[in-house]
Scaffold this motif. Structure first.
Motif, PDB file in Angstrom:
ATOM      1  N   PHE A  42       0.625 101.793  44.227  1.00 41.56           N
ATOM      2  CA  PHE A  42       0.489 103.244  44.399  1.00 41.56           C
ATOM      3  C   PHE A  42       0.695 104.053  43.118  1.00 41.56           C
ATOM      4  O   PHE A  42       0.239 105.191  43.032  1.00 41.56           O
ATOM      5  CB  PHE A  42       1.454 103.724  45.490  1.00 41.56           C
ATOM      6  CG  PHE A  42       1.175 103.111  46.833  1.00 41.56           C
ATOM      7  CD1 PHE A  42      -0.004 103.386  47.498  1.00 41.56           C
ATOM      8  CD2 PHE A  42       2.074 102.234  47.419  1.00 41.56           C
ATOM      9  CE1 PHE A  42      -0.284 102.818  48.743  1.00 41.56           C
ATOM     10  CE2 PHE A  42       1.825 101.659  48.655  1.00 41.56           C
ATOM     11  CZ  PHE A  42       0.636 101.947  49.313  1.00 41.56           C
ATOM     12  N   VAL A  43       1.364 103.492  42.117  1.00 43.79           N
ATOM     13  CA  VAL A  43       1.512 104.175  40.828  1.00 43.79           C
ATOM     14  C   VAL A  43       0.442 103.705  39.853  1.00 43.79           C
ATOM     15  O   VAL A  43      -0.233 104.513  39.209  1.00 43.79           O
ATOM     16  CB  VAL A  43       2.915 103.947  40.222  1.00 43.79           C
ATOM     17  CG1 VAL A  43       3.000 104.579  38.828  1.00 43.79           C
ATOM     18  CG2 VAL A  43       3.995 104.518  41.120  1.00 43.79           C
ATOM     19  N   ASN A  45      -2.212 101.717  40.630  1.00 42.75           N
ATOM     20  CA  ASN A  45      -3.520 101.526  41.279  1.00 42.75           C
ATOM     21  C   ASN A  45      -4.056 100.104  41.140  1.00 42.75           C
ATOM     22  O   ASN A  45      -5.250  99.885  40.951  1.00 42.75           O
ATOM     23  CB  ASN A  45      -4.543 102.525  40.731  1.00 42.75           C
ATOM     24  CG  ASN A  45      -4.154 103.956  41.019  1.00 42.75           C
ATOM     25  OD1 ASN A  45      -3.783 104.280  42.146  1.00 42.75           O
ATOM     26  ND2 ASN A  45      -4.206 104.812  40.012  1.00 42.75           N
ATOM     27  N   LYS A  73       1.597 104.602  52.658  1.00 47.85           N
ATOM     28  CA  LYS A  73       1.873 104.336  51.249  1.00 47.85           C
ATOM     29  C   LYS A  73       3.202 103.600  51.103  1.00 47.85           C
ATOM     30  O   LYS A  73       4.121 104.032  50.409  1.00 47.85           O
ATOM     31  CB  LYS A  73       1.866 105.634  50.432  1.00 47.85           C
ATOM     32  CG  LYS A  73       0.477 106.262  50.321  1.00 47.85           C
ATOM     33  CD  LYS A  73       0.425 107.349  49.285  1.00 47.85           C
ATOM     34  CE  LYS A  73      -1.018 107.820  49.078  1.00 47.85           C
ATOM     35  NZ  LYS A  73      -1.128 108.851  48.036  1.00 47.85           N
ATOM     36  N   TYR A  89       6.118 105.188  48.713  1.00 46.66           N
ATOM     37  CA  TYR A  89       5.689 106.008  47.577  1.00 46.66           C
ATOM     38  C   TYR A  89       5.831 107.482  47.913  1.00 46.66           C
ATOM     39  O   TYR A  89       5.513 107.935  49.012  1.00 46.66           O
ATOM     40  CB  TYR A  89       4.233 105.692  47.252  1.00 46.66           C
ATOM     41  CG  TYR A  89       3.622 106.575  46.191  1.00 46.66           C
ATOM     42  CD1 TYR A  89       3.883 106.354  44.843  1.00 46.66           C
ATOM     43  CD2 TYR A  89       2.779 107.634  46.539  1.00 46.66           C
ATOM     44  CE1 TYR A  89       3.320 107.162  43.869  1.00 46.66           C
ATOM     45  CE2 TYR A  89       2.208 108.444  45.572  1.00 46.66           C
ATOM     46  CZ  TYR A  89       2.487 108.213  44.243  1.00 46.66           C
ATOM     47  OH  TYR A  89       1.929 109.013  43.281  1.00 46.66           O
ATOM     48  N   ARG A  90       6.332 108.247  46.910  1.00 42.85           N
ATOM     49  CA  ARG A  90       6.433 109.701  47.019  1.00 42.85           C
ATOM     50  C   ARG A  90       5.643 110.313  45.871  1.00 42.85           C
ATOM     51  O   ARG A  90       5.854 109.939  44.707  1.00 42.85           O
ATOM     52  CB  ARG A  90       7.897 110.149  46.944  1.00 42.85           C
ATOM     53  CG  ARG A  90       8.799 109.491  47.978  1.00 42.85           C
ATOM     54  CD  ARG A  90      10.206 109.309  47.458  1.00 42.85           C
ATOM     55  NE  ARG A  90      10.217 108.518  46.239  1.00 42.85           N
ATOM     56  CZ  ARG A  90      11.254 108.440  45.410  1.00 42.85           C
ATOM     57  NH1 ARG A  90      12.356 109.090  45.664  1.00 42.85           N
ATOM     58  NH2 ARG A  90      11.189 107.710  44.315  1.00 42.85           N
ATOM     59  N   GLU A  91       4.750 111.226  46.169  1.00 43.51           N
ATOM     60  CA  GLU A  91       3.905 111.833  45.145  1.00 43.51           C
ATOM     61  C   GLU A  91       4.764 112.501  44.069  1.00 43.51           C
ATOM     62  O   GLU A  91       5.628 113.317  44.362  1.00 43.51           O
ATOM     63  CB  GLU A  91       2.977 112.881  45.770  1.00 43.51           C
ATOM     64  CG  GLU A  91       1.859 113.352  44.857  1.00 43.51           C
ATOM     65  CD  GLU A  91       0.858 112.258  44.537  1.00 43.51           C
ATOM     66  OE1 GLU A  91       0.410 112.206  43.371  1.00 43.51           O
ATOM     67  OE2 GLU A  91       0.532 111.464  45.435  1.00 43.51           O
ATOM     68  N   GLY A  92       4.539 112.097  42.820  1.00 46.06           N
ATOM     69  CA  GLY A  92       5.237 112.711  41.694  1.00 46.06           C
ATOM     70  C   GLY A  92       6.508 112.008  41.276  1.00 46.06           C
ATOM     71  O   GLY A  92       6.974 112.186  40.145  1.00 46.06           O
ATOM     72  N   THR A  93       7.097 111.199  42.168  1.00 47.22           N
ATOM     73  CA  THR A  93       8.344 110.508  41.814  1.00 47.22           C
ATOM     74  C   THR A  93       8.285 109.011  42.101  1.00 47.22           C
ATOM     75  O   THR A  93       9.295 108.320  41.966  1.00 47.22           O
ATOM     76  CB  THR A  93       9.550 111.116  42.550  1.00 47.22           C
ATOM     77  OG1 THR A  93       9.326 111.068  43.963  1.00 47.22           O
ATOM     78  CG2 THR A  93       9.782 112.556  42.120  1.00 47.22           C
ATOM     79  N   SER A  95       7.756 105.090  43.662  1.00 45.89           N
ATOM     80  CA  SER A  95       8.200 104.268  44.789  1.00 45.89           C
ATOM     81  C   SER A  95       9.708 104.015  44.733  1.00 45.89           C
ATOM     82  O   SER A  95      10.303 103.973  43.663  1.00 45.89           O
ATOM     83  CB  SER A  95       7.457 102.934  44.788  1.00 45.89           C
ATOM     84  OG  SER A  95       6.066 103.144  44.931  1.00 45.89           O
ATOM     85  N   ALA A 110       9.481 117.118  43.786  1.00 46.45           N
ATOM     86  CA  ALA A 110       8.682 116.476  42.739  1.00 46.45           C
ATOM     87  C   ALA A 110       8.632 117.390  41.525  1.00 46.45           C
ATOM     88  O   ALA A 110       8.693 118.619  41.655  1.00 46.45           O
ATOM     89  CB  ALA A 110       7.269 116.200  43.242  1.00 46.45           C
ATOM     90  N   GLU A 319      10.074 107.196  37.857  1.00 48.46           N
ATOM     91  CA  GLU A 319      10.438 107.129  39.266  1.00 48.46           C
ATOM     92  C   GLU A 319      11.898 107.528  39.488  1.00 48.46           C
ATOM     93  O   GLU A 319      12.740 107.347  38.608  1.00 48.46           O
ATOM     94  CB  GLU A 319      10.181 105.713  39.789  1.00 48.46           C
ATOM     95  CG  GLU A 319       8.702 105.345  39.727  1.00 48.46           C
ATOM     96  CD  GLU A 319       8.417 103.937  40.176  1.00 48.46           C
ATOM     97  OE1 GLU A 319       7.741 103.768  41.201  1.00 48.46           O
ATOM     98  OE2 GLU A 319       8.871 102.995  39.492  1.00 48.46           O
TER      99      GLU A 319
END
Length: 440
Positions: A42-43, A45, A73, A89-93, A95, A110, A319
């Motif tokens: 997820f980071v 890809n 995710k 996974y969290r958008e911007g920060t 896994s 984030a 992260e």
């Protein structure tokens, strides 16, 4: 029949004892596999199949089996079906490994990110560089020098050589290119150290102040300074062993707030006389950075607004743990080119596009050997002052991470060399000396 039942009972008891004894190990194995797989997918890809056959294929991590849940995710890792861990996974920060089911469903702050400059040429932007042919560079021999890295046994993924702000050699393994984000592991520590230099230049920090922890005020730990922590020379107890259930493995895969892991530790040596490499110390420093800001959002934004995005490391993602603190010990992802920009910032003594992010004095401070480190370590930066690499200038210094993630800065040569890979097998002394030899 009775004998058979007794044998079954003995087998069941034996299996139970084995599982109970090894449960903590299984917890770490599943946690590592889940975290690494989730970040890779997820980071960075990458596919799960690629990750499991390259990054998670070593013992004992390969005992875990991973399953991706794309809509959520998340990655679930299981060891023999006996224990499973989930990383999400969290958008911007990035896994993180869940400790409770509700962790997955919480909302997380984030950082606000800057707008990438895709018009200015490298290194000050992300556009193609304006190529300059240096008559003093033997480009053919330089390519031959990179062969040292790309021997299959070395498992190198990316290499970038930057001379006088120009990329003069660059190579990637199959499946990687200049857009590939690669985990820097402990090179992240050098980002943490740099942020203290930024705050000092902004007159918001004095690294010679005592460490601001109430838990230490009434005992001998009250004498520990931020400077001692930056130099890994606090004397605090810590076990940095990745092959066992140790302080570092428990911190990375069992702690909610990784900035507190070493606060609880007693002194086992005298501050300024007891160098010991500690990921717990760097996460403790991340906690000190958090104390400089009134809100958590300001803390999150500072890392990017005042350093990472400011020098165009736009691919980078650092992260955070479950408490929302940056895992400064280990978890920054970026392209090899963007990692080189941090090296160039140091090469230019903190000066970037007409602005001073930190001072020349900070560079000197960060590259001054820590007492009792045998010339190996400065302020969250590794050194060659002890001539670890005998054929490389003594004033070379570098950022270093697990499995051979490195950014080498050679100030006398106006040179930055990046190597990202999966092993430390490469002969660094030979590599760097060959590069230097082919720049007349």
């Amino acid at each position: 029949m009775k004998i058979f039942k007794r044998m079954l009972l003995l087998v069941a008891v034996f299996i139970t004892i084995v599982v109970v004894y090894n449960y903590p190990k299984l917890n770490i194995i599943a946690g590592y596999s889940a975290k690494n797989a989730a970040s890779s997918v997820f980071v960075a890809n990458r596919s799960l199949a690629f990750t499991d056959t390259t990054d998670n294929n070593f013992s004992p991590i390969n005992l875990a089996s991973d399953q991706v849940q794309m809509p959520k995710k998340a990655v679930i890792s299981s060891v023999f079906g006996l224990l499973s861990r989930t990383s999400f996974y969290r958008e911007g920060t990035g896994s993180v490994v869940a400790l409770k089911e509700e962790d997955i469903h919480k909302s997380y702050l984030a950082p606000k990110r800057g707008v990438p400059d895709n018009d200015t040429p490298f290194p000050y932007g992300n556009a193609a560089q304006k190529d300059t042919v240096f008559t003093n560079v033997d480009y053919e021999q330089l390519e031959n020098a990179l062969d040292v890295l790309f021997d299959p046994e070395n498992k190198t993924r990316a290499a970038v050589v930057v001379y006088k702000n120009q990329i003069i050699a660059e190579r990637y393994a199959a499946g990687f290119d200049q857009e590939s984000k690669i985990l820097g592991w402990s090179m992240t520590k050098s980002i943490v150290g740099t942020l203290f230099g930024v705050l000092e230049h902004q007159n918001k920090m004095n690294v010679f102040d005592k460490a601001p922890f109430n838990d230490w005020q009434n005992d001998e730990r009250s004498q520990i300074t931020i400077h001692n922590l930056l130099q890994m020379n606090s004397g605090l107890e810590w076990n940095e062993d990745y092959n066992t259930i140790s302080d570092v493995s428990k911190m990375l895969f069992l702690e909610r707030d990784m900035t507190k892991s070493q606060i609880k530790k007693p002194l086992v040596g005298a501050p300024n006389e007891s160098w010991y490499y500690s990921s717990g110390t760097t996460n403790l420093l991340s906690g000190i950075l958090r104390k400089q800001f009134q809100t958590h959002q300001e803390y999150l934004d500072f890392w990017y607004a005042d350093l990472i995005d400011k020098i165009g490391m736009n691919s980078m993602l650092v992260e955070t743990d479950l408490a929302g603190n940056y895992v400064g010990s280990s978890y920054a992802w970026a392209t090899a080119r963007d990692w080189s920009k941090l090296g160039l910032l140091y090469l230019h003594n903190g000066h970037w596009k007409g602005k001073q992010l930190f001072t020349k004095e900070w560079v000197k401070y960060a590259t001054t050997p820590t007492p009792t480190s045998d010339g190996q370590y400065g302020g969250q930066i590794w050194l060659n002052a002890g001539k670890t690499y005998p054929n490389v200038p003594k004033n070379m210094y570098f950022f270093s991470g697990y499995q051979g993630q490195n950014v080498y800065i050679l100030p006398d040569k106006d040179l930055v060399v990046v190597r990202m890979g999966l092993t430390k097998n490469a002969d660094v002394d030979l590599l760097l000396s060959e590069i230097i030899k082919n720049i007349k």
